[in-house]
Design a protein around this motif. Structure first.
Motif, PDB file in Angstrom:
ATOM      1  N   PHE A  26       0.860  -1.160   0.000  1.00 32.30           N
ATOM      2  CA  PHE A  26       0.000   0.000   0.000  1.00 32.30           C
ATOM      3  C   PHE A  26       0.908   1.226   0.000  1.00 32.30           C
TER       4      PHE A  26
ATOM      5  N   SER B  91      -6.151  -5.833   6.338  1.00 31.93           N
ATOM      6  CA  SER B  91      -5.576  -5.402   5.058  1.00 31.93           C
ATOM      7  C   SER B  91      -5.972  -6.339   3.923  1.00 31.93           C
TER       8      SER B  91
ATOM      9  N   PRO C 240      -9.511  -4.706   2.105  1.00 29.33           N
ATOM     10  CA  PRO C 240      -9.440  -3.238   2.045  1.00 29.33           C
ATOM     11  C   PRO C 240     -10.806  -2.620   1.809  1.00 29.33           C
TER      12      PRO C 240
ATOM     13  N   GLU D  41       0.593   4.300  11.261  1.00 33.43           N
ATOM     14  CA  GLU D  41       0.036   5.562  10.779  1.00 33.43           C
ATOM     15  C   GLU D  41       1.096   6.650  10.878  1.00 33.43           C
TER      16      GLU D  41
ATOM     17  N   THR E 100      -5.407   7.347   8.739  1.00 34.92           N
ATOM     18  CA  THR E 100      -5.920   7.264   7.364  1.00 34.92           C
ATOM     19  C   THR E 100      -5.938   5.828   6.851  1.00 34.92           C
ATOM     20  N   ARG E 101      -5.294   4.896   7.586  1.00 33.24           N
ATOM     21  CA  ARG E 101      -5.274   3.489   7.170  1.00 33.24           C
ATOM     22  C   ARG E 101      -6.285   2.668   7.975  1.00 33.24           C
TER      23      ARG E 101
ATOM     24  N   PHE F 117      -9.747  -1.235   6.938  1.00 36.93           N
ATOM     25  CA  PHE F 117      -8.439  -0.844   6.426  1.00 36.93           C
ATOM     26  C   PHE F 117      -8.650  -0.063   5.137  1.00 36.93           C
ATOM     27  N   GLN F 118      -8.206   1.177   5.148  1.00 38.62           N
ATOM     28  CA  GLN F 118      -8.375   2.049   3.971  1.00 38.62           C
ATOM     29  C   GLN F 118      -7.252   1.735   2.991  1.00 38.62           C
ATOM     30  N   GLY F 119      -7.584   0.985   1.951  1.00 38.50           N
ATOM     31  CA  GLY F 119      -6.556   0.558   0.999  1.00 38.50           C
ATOM     32  C   GLY F 119      -6.377   1.509  -0.157  1.00 38.50           C
TER      33      GLY F 119
END
Length: 233
Positions: free
Chosen positions: A138, A171, A174, A212, A219-220, A231-233
Motif C-alpha cells: 500500500f 488489510s 481493504p 500511521e 488514514t489506514r 483498512f483504507q486501501g
C-alpha cells in the motif's frame, strides 16, 4: 525430531508453578520457570521461549513492568497474563503494555492449555500459512506475509503476533468494514476473559501508533462508528 514448543512460566508460588510445569510437560512442551521479573527477562533473552505465561504479582516487580520491558526489547512472543484480580482496569492495562490475552485465577488447567495452544497456533502456525500474494503493498506500507514483517516507508515496524494477525486480516479486506466481534473471532479465535470491544480497541490503537504517519488522525485503520474498523486501501 520435531522441535518442542517452549513455554516460560513466570510465577513466584512454587506449588502453582510446579503444577503448571507438570501439566505442560505432559502435553509435550519444553518448560522454563522464572520466579522473579528479572529472571523472566533474562531467561527470555537467553532461551527465546515461544510463549510466556506471566503472573502479575512478583516479588521484585509487577508483571506489567515485565511485559513492558519485554516489548521494549522487541521480544514479540505471545504473553498470556495470569492474575487473581478480576478488575477491568487491570486487564486493559495489561493489553496496553503488549499482552496478548488474560486469564483470571482460579483457572482450569485444561482451559489454560487450550488458550496456550490457541495463542501458539495463531502466532506461528496460522501466520506461516502460504498466501497467493506474499507481499501486500500500500502507499508506503509493505506487509510481508512470508517473513512476517511490516515496513513503513522502508523502515521495519515491530509488531506482536496479535498485532500482525489483526493487520493482516484487515488489510486482506481493504475498504470493507469489520465488526469488533468479527475481529475477535477471526484474530483471537475464542472469547477472551477481557471485554472484547476493549481488547480490539487497544490493539487497534497500538497498530495506529506503529503504521500511521499521524496516529491521532488515522488514514489506514479507520473507525466505522458504532460497528468496528476498516483498512483504507
Amino acid at each position: 525430531m520435531m522441535k518442542r514448543e517452549r513455554v516460560l512460566i513466570v510465577e513466584d508460588e512454587p506449588a502453582v508453578a510446579r503444577g503448571l510445569e507438570y501439566a505442560l510437560k505432559e502435553e509435550g512442551f519444553e518448560v522454563f520457570w522464572a520466579r522473579t521479573g528479572a529472571q523472566a527477562i533474562e531467561i527470555t533473552g537467553r532461551q527465546q521461549p515461544d510463549l510466556i505465561t506471566l503472573d502479575l504479582r512478583l516479588p521484585d516487580m509487577s508483571g506489567y513492568d515485565v511485559c513492558r520491558a519485554l516489548r521494549t526489547q522487541n521480544h514479540r512472543q505471545p504473553v498470556l497474563m495470569l492474575t487473581a484480580r478480576d478488575e477491568e482496569l487491570d486487564k486493559v492495562l495489561g493489553l496496553e503494555l503488549g499482552a496478548d490475552d488474560y486469564m483470571v485465577k482460579p483457572y482450569g488447567l485444561r482451559e489454560l492449555i487450550s488458550r496456550i495452544r490457541a495463542l501458539l497456533r495463531r502466532a506461528y502456525g496460522d501466520l506461516a500459512a502460504p498466501s497467493a500474494d506474499q507481499v501486500q503493498r500500500f502507499e508506503g506500507l509493505e506487509i510481508d506475509l512470508t517473513r512476517l514483517e511490516v515496513r513503513l516507508d522502508g523502515n521495519a515496524v515491530e509488531l506482536t503476533p496479535t498485532e500482525f494477525r489483526l493487520l493482516r486480516y484487515l488489510s486482506a479486506r481493504p475498504n470493507v468494514p469489520v465488526s469488533r466481534s468479527g475481529l475477535v473471532e477471526a484474530v483471537w479465535g475464542y472469547e477472551s476473559d477481557v471485554n472484547s470491544d476493549r481488547t480490539v480497541d487497544v490493539h487497534i490503537r497500538h497498530l495506529r501508533q506503529k503504521i500511521e504517519r499521524d496516529a491521532a488522525n488515522p488514514t489506514r485503520l479507520v473507525t466505522v462508528r458504532g460497528f468496528g474498523y476498516k483498512f483504507q486501501g
